[in-house]
Scaffold this motif. Structure first.
Motif, PDB file in Angstrom:
ATOM      1  N   GLY A  63      51.930 101.362  57.436  1.00  0.00           N
ATOM      2  CA  GLY A  63      51.499 101.969  56.189  1.00  0.00           C
ATOM      3  C   GLY A  63      52.190 101.336  54.997  1.00  0.00           C
ATOM      4  N   GLY A  64      51.550 101.332  53.872  1.00  0.00           N
ATOM      5  CA  GLY A  64      52.109 100.749  52.669  1.00  0.00           C
ATOM      6  C   GLY A  64      51.943  99.236  52.641  1.00  0.00           C
ATOM      7  N   THR A  65      52.660  98.594  51.741  1.00  0.00           N
ATOM      8  CA  THR A  65      52.590  97.138  51.592  1.00  0.00           C
ATOM      9  C   THR A  65      53.997  96.558  51.511  1.00  0.00           C
ATOM     10  OG1 THR A  65      52.492  97.261  49.168  1.00  0.00           O
ATOM     11  CG2 THR A  65      50.384  97.258  50.369  1.00  0.00           C
ATOM     12  N   ALA A  66      54.054  95.267  51.790  1.00  0.00           N
ATOM     13  CA  ALA A  66      55.294  94.509  51.589  1.00  0.00           C
ATOM     14  C   ALA A  66      54.929  93.180  50.968  1.00  0.00           C
ATOM     15  CB  ALA A  66      56.016  94.307  52.926  1.00  0.00           C
ATOM     16  N   ASN A  67      55.840  92.615  50.206  1.00  0.00           N
ATOM     17  CA  ASN A  67      55.573  91.357  49.518  1.00  0.00           C
ATOM     18  C   ASN A  67      56.234  90.197  50.243  1.00  0.00           C
ATOM     19  OD1 ASN A  67      54.561  93.206  47.693  1.00  0.00           O
ATOM     20  ND2 ASN A  67      55.252  92.051  45.912  1.00  0.00           N
ATOM     21  N   TYR A  68      55.511  89.075  50.306  1.00  0.00           N
ATOM     22  CA  TYR A  68      56.038  87.868  50.932  1.00  0.00           C
ATOM     23  C   TYR A  68      55.644  86.651  50.108  1.00  0.00           C
ATOM     24  CZ  TYR A  68      56.794  90.762  55.060  1.00  0.00           C
ATOM     25  OH  TYR A  68      57.212  91.734  55.926  1.00  0.00           O
ATOM     26  N   ALA A  69      56.540  85.672  50.033  1.00  0.00           N
ATOM     27  CA  ALA A  69      56.249  84.385  49.406  1.00  0.00           C
ATOM     28  C   ALA A  69      56.526  83.299  50.433  1.00  0.00           C
ATOM     29  CB  ALA A  69      57.102  84.180  48.165  1.00  0.00           C
ATOM     30  N   ALA A  70      55.538  82.422  50.663  1.00  0.00           N
ATOM     31  CA  ALA A  70      55.667  81.329  51.626  1.00  0.00           C
ATOM     32  C   ALA A  70      54.512  80.369  51.389  1.00  0.00           C
ATOM     33  CB  ALA A  70      55.635  81.860  53.062  1.00  0.00           C
ATOM     34  N   SER A 104      43.109  68.394  54.636  1.00  0.00           N
ATOM     35  CA  SER A 104      43.364  67.208  53.797  1.00  0.00           C
ATOM     36  C   SER A 104      43.454  67.538  52.315  1.00  0.00           C
ATOM     37  CB  SER A 104      42.290  66.135  54.051  1.00  0.00           C
ATOM     38  OG  SER A 104      42.256  65.765  55.407  1.00  0.00           O
ATOM     39  N   ASN A 105      43.934  68.723  51.993  1.00  0.00           N
ATOM     40  CA  ASN A 105      44.153  69.105  50.600  1.00  0.00           C
ATOM     41  C   ASN A 105      45.627  68.919  50.230  1.00  0.00           C
ATOM     42  OD1 ASN A 105      41.422  70.533  50.018  1.00  0.00           O
ATOM     43  ND2 ASN A 105      42.136  71.510  51.905  1.00  0.00           N
ATOM     44  N   THR A 106      45.897  68.820  48.947  1.00  0.00           N
ATOM     45  CA  THR A 106      47.260  68.818  48.431  1.00  0.00           C
ATOM     46  C   THR A 106      47.492  70.102  47.650  1.00  0.00           C
ATOM     47  OG1 THR A 106      47.385  66.399  48.278  1.00  0.00           O
ATOM     48  CG2 THR A 106      48.893  67.660  46.907  1.00  0.00           C
ATOM     49  N   PHE A 107      48.464  70.885  48.098  1.00  0.00           N
ATOM     50  CA  PHE A 107      48.873  72.103  47.393  1.00  0.00           C
ATOM     51  C   PHE A 107      50.245  71.850  46.792  1.00  0.00           C
ATOM     52  CE2 PHE A 107      45.982  73.536  50.700  1.00  0.00           C
ATOM     53  CZ  PHE A 107      45.205  74.486  50.073  1.00  0.00           C
ATOM     54  N   GLU A 108      50.362  72.072  45.483  1.00  0.00           N
ATOM     55  CA  GLU A 108      51.636  71.809  44.819  1.00  0.00           C
ATOM     56  C   GLU A 108      51.926  72.899  43.795  1.00  0.00           C
ATOM     57  OE1 GLU A 108      53.874  68.257  42.267  1.00  0.00           O
ATOM     58  OE2 GLU A 108      51.854  67.946  43.063  1.00  0.00           O
ATOM     59  N   ALA A 109      53.175  73.365  43.783  1.00  0.00           N
ATOM     60  CA  ALA A 109      53.660  74.329  42.786  1.00  0.00           C
ATOM     61  C   ALA A 109      52.797  75.583  42.728  1.00  0.00           C
ATOM     62  CB  ALA A 109      53.733  73.668  41.409  1.00  0.00           C
ATOM     63  N   CYS A 110      52.468  76.123  43.902  1.00  0.00           N
ATOM     64  CA  CYS A 110      51.798  77.427  43.986  1.00  0.00           C
ATOM     65  C   CYS A 110      52.877  78.430  44.373  1.00  0.00           C
ATOM     66  CB  CYS A 110      50.665  77.388  45.005  1.00  0.00           C
ATOM     67  SG  CYS A 110      49.341  76.223  44.567  1.00  0.00           S
ATOM     68  N   ASP A 111      53.407  79.166  43.399  1.00  0.00           N
ATOM     69  CA  ASP A 111      54.691  79.829  43.588  1.00  0.00           C
ATOM     70  C   ASP A 111      54.673  80.988  44.585  1.00  0.00           C
ATOM     71  OD1 ASP A 111      53.221  81.420  41.870  1.00  0.00           O
ATOM     72  OD2 ASP A 111      54.907  81.878  40.530  1.00  0.00           O
ATOM     73  N   LYS A 112      53.601  81.764  44.650  1.00  0.00           N
ATOM     74  CA  LYS A 112      53.560  82.882  45.604  1.00  0.00           C
ATOM     75  C   LYS A 112      53.119  82.418  46.991  1.00  0.00           C
ATOM     76  CE  LYS A 112      52.741  86.482  42.161  1.00  0.00           C
ATOM     77  NZ  LYS A 112      51.885  87.641  41.780  1.00  0.00           N
ATOM     78  N   ALA A 113      52.070  81.626  47.044  1.00  0.00           N
ATOM     79  CA  ALA A 113      51.578  81.083  48.319  1.00  0.00           C
ATOM     80  C   ALA A 113      50.561  79.993  48.034  1.00  0.00           C
ATOM     81  CB  ALA A 113      50.936  82.171  49.174  1.00  0.00           C
ATOM     82  N   ALA A 114      50.591  78.942  48.852  1.00  0.00           N
ATOM     83  CA  ALA A 114      49.532  77.944  48.766  1.00  0.00           C
ATOM     84  C   ALA A 114      48.254  78.510  49.358  1.00  0.00           C
ATOM     85  CB  ALA A 114      49.946  76.671  49.492  1.00  0.00           C
ATOM     86  N   ILE A 115      48.377  79.196  50.508  1.00  0.00           N
ATOM     87  CA  ILE A 115      47.226  79.785  51.188  1.00  0.00           C
ATOM     88  C   ILE A 115      47.565  81.219  51.572  1.00  0.00           C
ATOM     89  CG2 ILE A 115      45.702  79.671  53.204  1.00  0.00           C
ATOM     90  CD1 ILE A 115      46.214  76.656  53.303  1.00  0.00           C
ATOM     91  N   TYR A 116      46.682  82.144  51.234  1.00  0.00           N
ATOM     92  CA  TYR A 116      46.819  83.534  51.670  1.00  0.00           C
ATOM     93  C   TYR A 116      45.575  83.928  52.456  1.00  0.00           C
ATOM     94  CZ  TYR A 116      46.261  88.603  51.418  1.00  0.00           C
ATOM     95  OH  TYR A 116      46.017  89.917  51.725  1.00  0.00           O
ATOM     96  N   LEU A 117      45.769  84.417  53.677  1.00  0.00           N
ATOM     97  CA  LEU A 117      44.674  84.863  54.541  1.00  0.00           C
ATOM     98  C   LEU A 117      44.807  86.365  54.758  1.00  0.00           C
ATOM     99  CD1 LEU A 117      44.843  82.055  57.269  1.00  0.00           C
ATOM    100  CD2 LEU A 117      43.349  82.124  55.266  1.00  0.00           C
ATOM    101  N   ALA A 118      43.799  87.115  54.337  1.00  0.00           N
ATOM    102  CA  ALA A 118      43.820  88.563  54.532  1.00  0.00           C
ATOM    103  C   ALA A 118      43.423  88.917  55.961  1.00  0.00           C
ATOM    104  CB  ALA A 118      42.867  89.233  53.546  1.00  0.00           C
TER     105      ALA A 118
END
Length: 375
Positions: free
Chosen positions: A342-349, A296-310
């Motif tokens: 191996g290594g990293t990759a970038n994602y925006a969602a 029940s949260n509002t996420f707005e204008a979070c350009d890389k991600a609203a939620i990131y789970l490691a």
């Protein structure tokens, strides 16, 4: 302190209550008799922090700058919550000690609240297991250094009157505005409510609750988060982040992280009914988070991600949230996640979840249900 049942007006008629301008005037009251009452018209400024004190000629109680003041001939000086003045003879002890109002410890709107708030918290923390309340009156305060709740086992509520009327603005580059605990004790049942924390692009963290348990941050506002900063950092277990408004916008751009859940033993954390706006990442959960409800949260204008789970997060429920214009950055500018090969990759969602790190840590038990997404 001593409880007096006789009305003050009656005591004044008898000459048993003496009026003095401020706290400093108490120390010059060389005529004071044992148990005599003194009414200050203000702490340092008339009309702000007035209090009733009883003079105890034989007391050597610890001076806290609010409930217990130096005696005759004393001087009032503090470094944060540490008294470094002159004790004088006896003590002037506040008659009413049921609630710590920061104005009775020297806070004044328009000035630095670091010392008064630190002293009020230190005094309230001595109560022990009982819940004590520190109240910050209406005002626009500055903050020059981090305020810390450092007494293990203290059960405290720190509250303003309303986020739009009790505002604290960082005035220096500091690690955090309010910090709870230091990983050396049990910091539980802390409530922070009704305060606006303006990080002012200076304070790295607004509220650092990394080491709390059974605690709640509610009805607060946090703004002005720096580009590498965090509005609220919360860890350990059975904590609640409820009904807050977080806004990271600075000079028209998204900045920092709204809420960070650190890489620690996190269990039963509820993040609910918050507005999280204009951050690079709205909610960042690092490895080790377990049994979290994000609802029940509002996420707005979070350009890389609203939620990131490691990787390593387990039993996470994301439901009934509203996402608008989140994850709009290019993937190249998004969140860096580990790649199995191996290594990293970038994602925006809107939601970025990292499944595994080298096949040793896994994201488990993720439920994403009944959310609404809008461009």
């Amino acid at each position: 302190g001593t409880s007096y049942k006789v009305p003050l007006d009656e005591l004044r008629k008898k000459g048993d209550v003496s009026n003095v301008a401020n706290v400093a005037a108490l120390f010059a009251a060389t005529h004071a008799r044992d148990n005599q009452l003194f009414q200050t018209l203000g702490y340092s400024t008339e009309g702000v922090g007035a209090n009733l004190y009883r003079y105890d000629a034989s007391s050597t109680a610890t001076i806290d700058g609010g409930f217990v003041q130096p005696g005759i001939g004393g001087t009032l000086s503090f470094s944060g919550a540490t008294f470094n003045g002159t004790s004088g003879t006896g003590r002037f002890i506040a008659v009413e000690q049921s609630e710590c109002n920061t104005d009775k410890f020297g806070s004044v709107s328009g000035s630095d609240i670091y010392g008064p708030l630190s002293r009020a918290i230190a005094s309230a923390s001595t109560v022990g297991s009982a819940l004590s309340t520190v109240t910050i009156p209406k005002g626009l305060y500055t903050l020059s250094a981090p305020v810390s709740i450092s007494t293990s086992g203290a059960h405290l509520k720190i509250r303003g009157l309303h986020p739009r009327s009790t505002t604290i603005t960082a005035s220096a580059s500091i690690a955090s505005m309010l910090s709870i605990g230091d990983n050396s004790g049990v910091f539980s049942r802390i409530v922070i409510e009704n305060i606006l924390f303006n990080q002012n692009n200076l304070a790295t963290i607004g509220i650092d609750a990394t080491y709390t348990r059974y605690s709640t941050i509610q009805h607060c506002e946090v703004s002005g988060t720096p580009s590498s900063g965090i509005a609220i950092k919360c860890g350990r277990w059975v904590n609640r982040i409820l009904n807050n408004e977080l806004n990271g916008e600075w000079s028209g751009s998204e900045q920092g992280t709204g809420i960070e859940v650190p890489n620690d033993a996190i269990n039963n954390l509820v993040i609910q009914n918050n507005s999280i706006t204009s951050f690079n990442i709205g909610l960042r959960c690092l490895a080790g988070a377990n049994m979290m409800e994000i609802s029940s949260n509002t996420f707005e204008a979070c350009d890389k991600a609203a939620i990131y789970l490691a990787e390593g997060c387990r039993q996470i429920v994301i439901e009934r949230n509203y996402f608008e214009t989140c994850g709009t950055a290019s993937d190249a500018s998004g969140v860096a996640v580990d790649v199995v090969g191996g290594g990293t990759a970038n994602y925006a969602a809107p939601i970025v979840a990292e499944w595994s790190q080298g096949g040793s840590l896994f994201l488990q038990g993720l439920i994403v249900n009944r959310n609404q997404f809008s461009d």
